[in-house]
Scaffold this motif. Structure first.
Motif, PDB file in Angstrom:
ATOM      1  N   GLU A  32      98.833 124.693  30.847  1.00 40.61           N
ATOM      2  CA  GLU A  32      98.075 124.349  29.629  1.00 40.61           C
ATOM      3  C   GLU A  32      98.422 122.949  29.145  1.00 40.61           C
ATOM      4  O   GLU A  32      97.577 122.213  28.658  1.00 40.61           O
ATOM      5  N   LYS A  33      99.688 122.595  29.292  1.00 40.23           N
ATOM      6  CA  LYS A  33     100.112 121.281  28.814  1.00 40.23           C
ATOM      7  C   LYS A  33      99.520 120.165  29.677  1.00 40.23           C
ATOM      8  O   LYS A  33      99.133 119.113  29.169  1.00 40.23           O
ATOM      9  N   ILE A  34      99.433 120.391  30.971  1.00 39.76           N
ATOM     10  CA  ILE A  34      98.803 119.400  31.854  1.00 39.76           C
ATOM     11  C   ILE A  34      97.351 119.208  31.422  1.00 39.76           C
ATOM     12  O   ILE A  34      96.866 118.090  31.276  1.00 39.76           O
ATOM     13  N   ARG A  35      96.673 120.338  31.187  1.00 37.72           N
ATOM     14  CA  ARG A  35      95.258 120.242  30.771  1.00 37.72           C
ATOM     15  C   ARG A  35      95.127 119.522  29.434  1.00 37.72           C
ATOM     16  O   ARG A  35      94.242 118.690  29.251  1.00 37.72           O
ATOM     17  N   GLU A  36      96.011 119.853  28.496  1.00 34.36           N
ATOM     18  CA  GLU A  36      95.961 119.181  27.170  1.00 34.36           C
ATOM     19  C   GLU A  36      96.172 117.680  27.331  1.00 34.36           C
ATOM     20  O   GLU A  36      95.471 116.879  26.723  1.00 34.36           O
ATOM     21  N   ASN A  37      97.171 117.301  28.120  1.00 40.38           N
ATOM     22  CA  ASN A  37      97.463 115.868  28.314  1.00 40.38           C
ATOM     23  C   ASN A  37      96.247 115.157  28.898  1.00 40.38           C
ATOM     24  O   ASN A  37      95.864 114.076  28.466  1.00 40.38           O
ATOM     25  N   TYR A  38      95.666 115.797  29.905  1.00 41.59           N
ATOM     26  CA  TYR A  38      94.524 115.184  30.588  1.00 41.59           C
ATOM     27  C   TYR A  38      93.357 115.000  29.619  1.00 41.59           C
ATOM     28  O   TYR A  38      92.762 113.928  29.520  1.00 41.59           O
ATOM     29  N   ARG A  39      93.055 116.070  28.883  1.00 39.50           N
ATOM     30  CA  ARG A  39      91.880 116.026  27.988  1.00 39.50           C
ATOM     31  C   ARG A  39      92.079 115.029  26.850  1.00 39.50           C
ATOM     32  O   ARG A  39      91.154 114.318  26.468  1.00 39.50           O
ATOM     33  N   ARG A  40      93.309 114.978  26.332  1.00 42.71           N
ATOM     34  CA  ARG A  40      93.596 114.032  25.251  1.00 42.71           C
ATOM     35  C   ARG A  40      93.326 112.604  25.735  1.00 42.71           C
ATOM     36  O   ARG A  40      92.667 111.809  25.073  1.00 42.71           O
ATOM     37  N   ALA A  41      93.816 112.310  26.931  1.00 48.60           N
ATOM     38  CA  ALA A  41      93.662 110.951  27.463  1.00 48.60           C
ATOM     39  C   ALA A  41      92.200 110.668  27.811  1.00 48.60           C
ATOM     40  O   ALA A  41      91.659 109.613  27.464  1.00 48.60           O
ATOM     41  N   LEU A  42      91.561 111.636  28.455  1.00 44.96           N
ATOM     42  CA  LEU A  42      90.168 111.405  28.864  1.00 44.96           C
ATOM     43  C   LEU A  42      89.274 111.191  27.641  1.00 44.96           C
ATOM     44  O   LEU A  42      88.476 110.250  27.597  1.00 44.96           O
ATOM     45  N   ASN A  43      89.440 112.050  26.638  1.00 41.18           N
ATOM     46  CA  ASN A  43      88.582 111.936  25.451  1.00 41.18           C
ATOM     47  C   ASN A  43      88.789 110.609  24.740  1.00 41.18           C
ATOM     48  O   ASN A  43      87.845 110.026  24.222  1.00 41.18           O
ATOM     49  N   ALA A  44      90.030 110.136  24.745  1.00 35.55           N
ATOM     50  CA  ALA A  44      90.300 108.849  24.085  1.00 35.55           C
ATOM     51  C   ALA A  44      89.503 107.736  24.764  1.00 35.55           C
ATOM     52  O   ALA A  44      88.844 106.934  24.094  1.00 35.55           O
ATOM     53  N   PHE A  45      89.539 107.696  26.088  1.00 33.53           N
ATOM     54  CA  PHE A  45      88.840 106.598  26.788  1.00 33.53           C
ATOM     55  C   PHE A  45      87.318 106.794  26.770  1.00 33.53           C
ATOM     56  O   PHE A  45      86.571 105.828  26.604  1.00 33.53           O
ATOM     57  N   LEU A  46      86.875 108.053  26.930  1.00 35.80           N
ATOM     58  CA  LEU A  46      85.416 108.300  26.927  1.00 35.80           C
ATOM     59  C   LEU A  46      84.781 107.902  25.600  1.00 35.80           C
ATOM     60  O   LEU A  46      83.642 107.452  25.552  1.00 35.80           O
ATOM     61  N   LYS A  47      85.576 108.072  24.539  1.00 35.64           N
ATOM     62  CA  LYS A  47      85.072 107.757  23.193  1.00 35.64           C
ATOM     63  C   LYS A  47      84.664 106.281  23.099  1.00 35.64           C
ATOM     64  O   LYS A  47      83.702 105.933  22.439  1.00 35.64           O
ATOM     65  N   TYR A  48      85.412 105.430  23.780  1.00 36.68           N
ATOM     66  CA  TYR A  48      85.158 103.989  23.635  1.00 36.68           C
ATOM     67  C   TYR A  48      84.437 103.376  24.836  1.00 36.68           C
ATOM     68  O   TYR A  48      83.927 102.267  24.759  1.00 36.68           O
ATOM     69  N   TYR A  49      84.462 104.084  25.978  1.00 35.68           N
ATOM     70  CA  TYR A  49      83.757 103.552  27.156  1.00 35.68           C
ATOM     71  C   TYR A  49      83.277 104.744  27.990  1.00 35.68           C
ATOM     72  O   TYR A  49      84.021 105.281  28.818  1.00 35.68           O
ATOM     73  N   PRO A  50      82.041 105.170  27.762  1.00 31.76           N
ATOM     74  CA  PRO A  50      81.578 106.434  28.359  1.00 31.76           C
ATOM     75  C   PRO A  50      81.589 106.468  29.895  1.00 31.76           C
ATOM     76  O   PRO A  50      81.757 107.539  30.471  1.00 31.76           O
TER      77      PRO A  50
END
Ligand code: LLP
Length: 421
Positions: A32-50
């Protein structure tokens, strides 16, 4: 990791349960922690550069189960060797979902890399004619050394700048792409990997600007477009209590801002922005569970455990710090002691002095934190010690994802010539 009444839990599973069931030492990962880390990072970058994608640098933790978690989240694989390409293939990833970023490649690496059809990311212009001798990759990228690198782990892990062995010198980048274009290659990307474990967000837009100035000028002079720009891994994690963590939102926002500004400045067709982190996804989701076997009161008090530099190489290799918690013992008085593994070499006395619980006793169980990245993959068999098992925790469930080595693994590939038998 959670602490409830002094007992530690990974996911919903007690550290003591894992030690009992699988023995020690073991590597344990929290899905779960791996998934959380991944999603947190992905969402941060997708927010500013889709148009953004992560490739997972599988070198940090190469268990196929762990890579499969990241694959299921949508990551591609960054492979440092042919065997890492094969690992990607083993979990069902190939073609342009895999980037081959090997360095100082042999002809054999080149041939197998070409056969696999993955993205070729060349570390030096001299590799290109050797690749072309055997075939023509669909898409070529060069790993640029932008002249600057940085790492919280220290100089050894600084992967760019004049003292690094990696990447193409900025003055050679134009010719490198010109040769690729002249050889008929039509699709291009660009890459860099200037450092690992960076918690200062300003580093990311800064290096992005450096690379984009080099690539932007190539675009202008050669008129080629870039399908992707990969700014490497390097998203850092704190290892010590109180150490600041990376401000991911700022890193993403400022990187995207720099990237977009440079695209505009050089009149580029907007490329995909890529990164290939590893530590950020798996680092704090991995633990080593060990056991105290023997305590010595000699010149100094030393706690002897089954986790030595053969199980965790980072402290002796880089002077890296890893926090240790003792199950059921952390709330009591503390004293300065040393801690070592069982190898016959003093380097293995890997904690010379640290405040640990004063009542540590034989048989106590402990957990080493932040061991998910560059942990198991850097373990080895010195002194006939065998590599530990790996276990995946998902809430209350746990799964053996790599068996511990046995004696037969120590002799598996050896042969005694007849005259010595
Ligand atoms: N891409 C390339 C081409 C790399 O060489 C690396 C790591 C990464 C991505 C992933 O970097 P990360 O996101 O994890 O920073 N053994 C050292 C770290 C060495 C890093 C090697 N390259 C350690 O234990 O700290």
């Amino acid at each position: 990791m959670k602490e409830i009444n002094g007992k530690y839990y990974i996911g919903e599973t007690a550290v003591s349960t894992l030690a009992e069931k699988y023995g020690t030492p073991i590597y344990v990962y929290d899905e779960e922690k791996i998934r959380e880390n991944y999603r947190r990072a992905l969402n941060a970058f997708l927010k500013y550069y889709p148009d953004f994608r992560f490739f997972y640098a599988i070198k940090a933790c190469n268990n196929p189960a762990i890579a499969s978690i990241l694959k299921s989240e949508g990551a591609g694989i960054d492979a440092a060797s042919v065997n890492e390409i094969l690992l990607a293939k083993y979990i069902g990833l190939g073609g342009e979902d895999v980037m081959f970023s090997g360095n100082f490649l042999s002809d054999d690496d080149i041939v197998q890399g070409l056969e696999s059809g993955v993205i070729f990311n060349l570390d030096d212009p001299s590799i290109l004619p050797r690749v072309l001798k055997y075939g023509r990759p669909e898409i070529i990228s060069f790993r640029v050394n932008p002249g600057y690198g940085k790492s919280n782990v220290g100089d050894f892990v600084t992967n760019a700048g004049p003292n690094a062995k990696f990447g193409v010198h900025p003055e050679q980048v134009l010719d490198a792409y010109a040769s690729a274009r002249n050889a008929g290659i039509k699709r291009f990307g660009a890459h860099m990997m200037p450092g690992s474990c960076i918690t200062d967000y300003e580093y990311f837009p800064f290096i992005t600007g450096l690379l984009m100035d080099i690539i932007g000028s190539v675009r202008k002079k050669l008129g080629i477009e870039f399908e992707f720009i990969d700014i490497g891994g390097g998203l850092g994690i704190p290892y010590r209590d109180g150490e600041a963590s990376l401000d991911l939102d700022k890193a993403a926002a400022e990187t995207a801002k720099m990237f977009s500004a440079k695209i505009k400045e050089y009149g580029m067709k907007a490329p995909r922005l890529m990164m290939e982190p590893a530590r950020y996804f798996v680092g704090n989701a991995g633990y080593i569970i060990g056991k105290v076997h023997s305590i010595k009161n000699s010149y100094k008090k030393i706690i002897g455990a089954d986790v030595g530099m053969n199980v965790i190489a980072r402290p002796v290799l880089y002077g890296a710090y890893h926090k240790i918690v003792f199950d059921g013992k952390d709330s009591g008085p503390r004293e300065k002691v040393g801690l070592c593994g069982q190898l016959c070499e003093n380097t293995d006395y890997w904690i010379k002095e640290r405040e640990l619980p004063a009542n540590i006793a034989e048989g106590d169980i402990f957990a080493i934190e932040n061991a998910g990245a560059y942990g198991f993959v850097m373990s080895y068999q010195y002194n006939g010690r065998l590599r530990p098992a790996e276990v995946l925790v998902k809430g209350k469930k746990h799964f053996l994802i790599r068996k511990p080595e046995e004696f037969k693994d120590l002799v598996k590939n050896t042969k005694i010539p007849r005259h010595l038998q």
